[in-house]
Design a protein around this motif. Structure first.
Motif, PDB file in Angstrom:
ATOM      1  N   TYR A 126       0.890  -1.020   0.078  1.00 37.87           N
ATOM      2  CA  TYR A 126      -0.107  -0.081   0.046  1.00 37.87           C
ATOM      3  C   TYR A 126       0.726   1.385   0.105  1.00 37.87           C
ATOM      4  N   LEU A 127       0.442   2.154  -0.712  1.00 41.54           N
ATOM      5  CA  LEU A 127       1.024   3.628  -0.486  1.00 41.54           C
ATOM      6  C   LEU A 127      -0.017   4.745  -0.329  1.00 41.54           C
ATOM      7  N   ALA A 128       0.065   5.199   0.896  1.00 45.83           N
ATOM      8  CA  ALA A 128      -0.772   6.214   1.520  1.00 45.83           C
ATOM      9  C   ALA A 128      -0.218   7.680   0.870  1.00 45.83           C
ATOM     10  N   VAL A 129      -1.270   8.357   0.401  1.00 42.10           N
ATOM     11  CA  VAL A 129      -0.882   9.794   0.001  1.00 42.10           C
ATOM     12  C   VAL A 129      -1.518  10.452   0.884  1.00 42.10           C
ATOM     13  N   HIS A 130      -0.674  11.263   1.561  1.00 43.49           N
ATOM     14  CA  HIS A 130      -1.250  12.247   2.952  1.00 43.49           C
ATOM     15  C   HIS A 130      -1.252  13.790   2.318  1.00 43.49           C
ATOM     16  N   ILE A 131      -2.193  14.397   2.275  1.00 43.05           N
ATOM     17  CA  ILE A 131      -2.354  15.798   1.768  1.00 43.05           C
ATOM     18  C   ILE A 131      -2.608  16.652   3.092  1.00 43.05           C
ATOM     19  N   TYR A 132      -2.053  17.356   3.301  1.00 40.94           N
ATOM     20  CA  TYR A 132      -2.036  18.269   4.536  1.00 40.94           C
ATOM     21  C   TYR A 132      -2.411  19.795   4.229  1.00 40.94           C
ATOM     22  N   PRO A 133      -2.975  20.423   5.105  1.00 41.20           N
ATOM     23  CA  PRO A 133      -3.356  22.067   4.911  1.00 41.20           C
ATOM     24  C   PRO A 133      -2.391  22.961   4.678  1.00 41.20           C
ATOM     25  N   ASP A 134      -1.152  22.581   4.917  1.00 39.83           N
ATOM     26  CA  ASP A 134       0.080  23.434   4.434  1.00 39.83           C
ATOM     27  C   ASP A 134       0.565  23.316   3.008  1.00 39.83           C
ATOM     28  N   ASN A 135      -0.111  22.708   2.304  1.00 42.20           N
ATOM     29  CA  ASN A 135       0.131  22.185   1.048  1.00 42.20           C
ATOM     30  C   ASN A 135       1.145  21.271   0.691  1.00 42.20           C
ATOM     31  N   THR A 136       1.651  20.386   1.910  1.00 45.51           N
ATOM     32  CA  THR A 136       2.385  19.447   1.742  1.00 45.51           C
ATOM     33  C   THR A 136       2.056  18.192   1.582  1.00 45.51           C
ATOM     34  N   VAL A 137       2.876  17.083   1.345  1.00 44.38           N
ATOM     35  CA  VAL A 137       2.418  15.832   0.844  1.00 44.38           C
ATOM     36  C   VAL A 137       3.326  14.792   1.498  1.00 44.38           C
ATOM     37  N   GLU A 138       2.716  13.668   2.257  1.00 46.10           N
ATOM     38  CA  GLU A 138       3.555  12.687   2.409  1.00 46.10           C
ATOM     39  C   GLU A 138       3.378  11.553   1.805  1.00 46.10           C
ATOM     40  N   LEU A 139       4.164  10.539   1.551  1.00 38.09           N
ATOM     41  CA  LEU A 139       4.146   9.297   0.642  1.00 38.09           C
ATOM     42  C   LEU A 139       4.419   8.231   1.434  1.00 38.09           C
ATOM     43  N   ILE A 140       3.458   7.285   2.146  1.00 36.33           N
ATOM     44  CA  ILE A 140       3.992   6.312   3.143  1.00 36.33           C
ATOM     45  C   ILE A 140       3.742   4.960   2.789  1.00 36.33           C
ATOM     46  N   TYR A 141       4.514   4.092   2.593  1.00 37.75           N
ATOM     47  CA  TYR A 141       4.384   2.721   2.252  1.00 37.75           C
ATOM     48  C   TYR A 141       3.690   2.040   3.595  1.00 37.75           C
ATOM     49  N   SER A 142       2.927   0.855   3.501  1.00 40.81           N
ATOM     50  CA  SER A 142       2.644   0.113   4.549  1.00 40.81           C
ATOM     51  C   SER A 142       2.061  -1.198   4.002  1.00 40.81           C
ATOM     52  N   LYS A 143       2.307  -2.270   5.010  1.00 44.49           N
ATOM     53  CA  LYS A 143       2.125  -3.569   4.729  1.00 44.49           C
ATOM     54  C   LYS A 143       0.790  -3.905   4.575  1.00 44.49           C
ATOM     55  N   ASN A 144      -0.103  -3.073   5.687  1.00 38.99           N
ATOM     56  CA  ASN A 144      -1.655  -3.454   6.067  1.00 38.99           C
ATOM     57  C   ASN A 144      -2.319  -2.074   5.222  1.00 38.99           C
ATOM     58  N   TYR A 145      -3.678  -2.010   5.287  1.00 46.03           N
ATOM     59  CA  TYR A 145      -4.252  -0.856   4.980  1.00 46.03           C
ATOM     60  C   TYR A 145      -3.753   0.080   5.695  1.00 46.03           C
ATOM     61  N   PRO A 146      -3.608   1.189   5.208  1.00 46.21           N
ATOM     62  CA  PRO A 146      -2.827   2.635   5.706  1.00 46.21           C
ATOM     63  C   PRO A 146      -3.846   3.064   6.612  1.00 46.21           C
ATOM     64  N   GLN A 147      -3.251   3.806   7.520  1.00 48.19           N
ATOM     65  CA  GLN A 147      -4.220   4.571   8.475  1.00 48.19           C
ATOM     66  C   GLN A 147      -3.937   6.107   8.280  1.00 48.19           C
ATOM     67  N   PHE A 148      -4.700   7.208   9.170  1.00 47.03           N
ATOM     68  CA  PHE A 148      -4.328   8.303   9.278  1.00 47.03           C
ATOM     69  C   PHE A 148      -2.925   8.268   9.630  1.00 47.03           C
TER      70      PHE A 148
END
Length: 123
Positions: A87-109
């Protein structure tokens, strides 16, 4: 190098967004936090390296900036996933930055996203 994963979009914004594109891959739409992270794009294909990310702001008719395309202030790096990370979680934040975080299981906040949410509730 091509990376193929299940992509999940998380937005911590106070409005819906659509046309979220990471590199050349459209990863979909997101509702307003906390109604986010519920959909998976199977077989999403990305290239490794620094990623450009953009999204379009949405909301009720007449809401300021509706239809505006926002470009992430950062260029998150996407390396190949580690063994078992599907899984690749695409996290979009209010300061207009982004994190891309891998996980083995379904991602969370993400911890950072939860901090934004907490500060919004206490502010």
């Amino acid at each position: 190098m091509a990376i193929v994963v299940e992509a999940v979009l998380f937005s911590y914004l106070d409005r819906p967004i659509f046309d979220v594109v990471v590199g050349d891959t459209d990863v979909g739409v997101s509702g307003v936090y906390p109604s986010t992270g519920g959909g998976t794009m199977s077989g999403a294909r990305f290239s490794s390296g620094a990623q450009t990310v953009r999204w379009t702001l949405d909301g009720p008719q007449g809401m300021p900036r509706n239809g505006e395309v926002v470009h992430a202030q950062n260029r998150p790096e996407l390396a190949p996933p580690s063994a078992g990370e599907h899984y690749l979680a695409v996290h979009i934040y209010p300061d207009n930055t982004v994190e891309l975080i891998y996980s083995k299981n379904y991602p969370q906040f993400s911890p950072r996203g939860l901090q934004f949410a907490a500060s919004r509730r206490s502010g």
